[in-house]
Write a protein that holds these residues in place. Structure first.
Motif, PDB file in Angstrom:
ATOM      1  N   ASN A 174       0.827  -1.201   0.000  1.00  0.00           N
ATOM      2  CA  ASN A 174       0.000   0.000   0.000  1.00  0.00           C
ATOM      3  C   ASN A 174       0.861   1.251   0.000  1.00  0.00           C
ATOM      4  O   ASN A 174       0.641   2.189   0.747  1.00  0.00           O
ATOM      5  CB  ASN A 174      -0.973   0.007   1.184  1.00  0.00           C
ATOM      6  N   LEU A 175       1.835   1.259  -0.899  1.00  0.00           N
ATOM      7  CA  LEU A 175       2.749   2.398  -0.977  1.00  0.00           C
ATOM      8  C   LEU A 175       1.998   3.701  -1.231  1.00  0.00           C
ATOM      9  O   LEU A 175       2.375   4.746  -0.709  1.00  0.00           O
ATOM     10  CB  LEU A 175       3.758   2.174  -2.108  1.00  0.00           C
ATOM     11  N   LEU A 176       0.966   3.642  -2.028  1.00  0.00           N
ATOM     12  CA  LEU A 176       0.254   4.858  -2.368  1.00  0.00           C
ATOM     13  C   LEU A 176      -0.566   5.370  -1.197  1.00  0.00           C
ATOM     14  O   LEU A 176      -1.151   6.435  -1.258  1.00  0.00           O
ATOM     15  CB  LEU A 176      -0.639   4.620  -3.593  1.00  0.00           C
ATOM     16  N   VAL A 196      12.499  -2.115  -6.710  1.00  0.00           N
ATOM     17  CA  VAL A 196      13.069  -0.798  -6.991  1.00  0.00           C
ATOM     18  C   VAL A 196      11.949   0.216  -7.186  1.00  0.00           C
ATOM     19  O   VAL A 196      11.997   1.333  -6.647  1.00  0.00           O
ATOM     20  CB  VAL A 196      13.979  -0.850  -8.236  1.00  0.00           C
ATOM     21  N   ALA A 197      10.924  -0.161  -7.932  1.00  0.00           N
ATOM     22  CA  ALA A 197       9.791   0.738  -8.170  1.00  0.00           C
ATOM     23  C   ALA A 197       9.091   1.091  -6.863  1.00  0.00           C
ATOM     24  O   ALA A 197       8.653   2.241  -6.673  1.00  0.00           O
ATOM     25  CB  ALA A 197       8.805   0.095  -9.147  1.00  0.00           C
ATOM     26  N   ALA A 198       8.995   0.119  -5.957  1.00  0.00           N
ATOM     27  CA  ALA A 198       8.352   0.371  -4.668  1.00  0.00           C
ATOM     28  C   ALA A 198       9.127   1.404  -3.860  1.00  0.00           C
ATOM     29  O   ALA A 198       8.537   2.305  -3.247  1.00  0.00           O
ATOM     30  CB  ALA A 198       8.230  -0.930  -3.883  1.00  0.00           C
ATOM     31  N   VAL A 199      10.450   1.299  -3.862  1.00  0.00           N
ATOM     32  CA  VAL A 199      11.268   2.264  -3.118  1.00  0.00           C
ATOM     33  C   VAL A 199      11.190   3.637  -3.777  1.00  0.00           C
ATOM     34  O   VAL A 199      11.081   4.664  -3.083  1.00  0.00           O
ATOM     35  CB  VAL A 199      12.729   1.775  -3.015  1.00  0.00           C
ATOM     36  N   LEU A 200      11.213   3.681  -5.093  1.00  0.00           N
ATOM     37  CA  LEU A 200      11.115   4.966  -5.788  1.00  0.00           C
ATOM     38  C   LEU A 200       9.766   5.641  -5.525  1.00  0.00           C
ATOM     39  O   LEU A 200       9.687   6.871  -5.420  1.00  0.00           O
ATOM     40  CB  LEU A 200      11.334   4.770  -7.288  1.00  0.00           C
ATOM     41  N   LYS A 201       8.710   4.852  -5.399  1.00  0.00           N
ATOM     42  CA  LYS A 201       7.399   5.419  -5.053  1.00  0.00           C
ATOM     43  C   LYS A 201       7.429   6.024  -3.658  1.00  0.00           C
ATOM     44  O   LYS A 201       6.825   7.077  -3.399  1.00  0.00           O
ATOM     45  CB  LYS A 201       6.309   4.347  -5.143  1.00  0.00           C
TER      46      LYS A 201
END
Length: 243
Positions: free
Chosen positions: A6-8, A228-233
């Protein structure tokens, strides 16, 4: 705390941080993929990359080269204070040298892996290397990864992440990295290096549980690109900085 699922949902107001000043702090246990992820994140954001684990391995290498008993904590701590370390911070080509000798490959040997915990748990060594790591973090523009990064080295970093994964997943990843296979025999050969080292290091560092304000990314079911995308988010949600 935010997980990869639930990064967003991160609701904190993004900090006013420029990419030039940005510090991303990443903690995690062995085999969690933090080194690879940190390098990829640094490259994507145009930041420097600091592998703090390489620093402990460099001290270990130097001590063994001089036939110093790693149980001699005072002598090893003194070596750490005298260490002529040159560490390149380019995520595309992170270099490690001691006294002008390239040791980037040597510090990844099984000899060093088997011995590094004795150095990493030496409080005198930790004090010296943490001070060096903090100096890099204070300059900004860097992704720092290792142990105690989110709580000791860069507790005020605008982005602090605990990267974790299921133990079996971490064992399989490390076995594939070290032995080129993740079959049962390769995993067993890697178990001591991962599980014992984490247990040893946990006596002096915290990297299994997230401190307040630290986001958790569990990569057990994620590919490298997804992690990587999760950390960048998270970076974008926390700071507004994006690739």
């Amino acid at each position: 705390m935010t997980t990869a699922g639930n990064l967003l949902g991160v609701s904190d107001t993004p900090a006013d941080v420029s990419a030039h000043d940005l510090v991303v702090a990443i903690d995690g246990p062995s085999g969690s993929g933090k080194s690879t992820v940190a390098r990829r994140v640094a490259a994507a954001l145009g930041l420097r990359y600091l592998d703090t684990g390489a620093m402990y391995r460099a001290v270990t290498w130097w001590a063994l080269e001089q036939d110093v008993d790693l149980a001699d904590v005072e002598r090893v701590a003194q070596l750490a204070r005298e260490l002529p370390l040159q560490q390149g911070l380019d995520p595309a080509d992170p270099t490690v040298a001691v006294g002008g000798i390239d040791i980037a490959a040597a510090i990844r040997s099984s000899r060093i892996s088997a011995a590094v915990s004795a150095v990493a748990t030496n409080l005198g060594v930790r004090a010296e290397l943490v001070a060096r790591q903090q100096a890099v973090a204070r300059a900004g523009g860097v992704v720092v990864e290792g142990r105690d990064i989110t709580t000791v080295v860069a507790p005020d970093a605008p982005v602090r992440v605990l990267l974790t994964a299921d133990e079996q997943v971490r064992l399989s990843r490390r076995a594939l990295e070290v032995h080129g296979s993740a079959d049962a025999s390769a995993v067993d050969a890697t178990r001591d290096q991962v599980v014992r080292r984490d247990a040893d290091d946990a006596t002096v560092a915290s990297f299994h549980e997230a401190a307040d304000g630290v986001d958790v990314v569990d990569s057990s079911l994620l590919s490298l690109d997804e992690t990587v995308a999760a950390v960048l988010k998270l970076v974008e949600a926390r700071t507004g900085v994006r690739t």
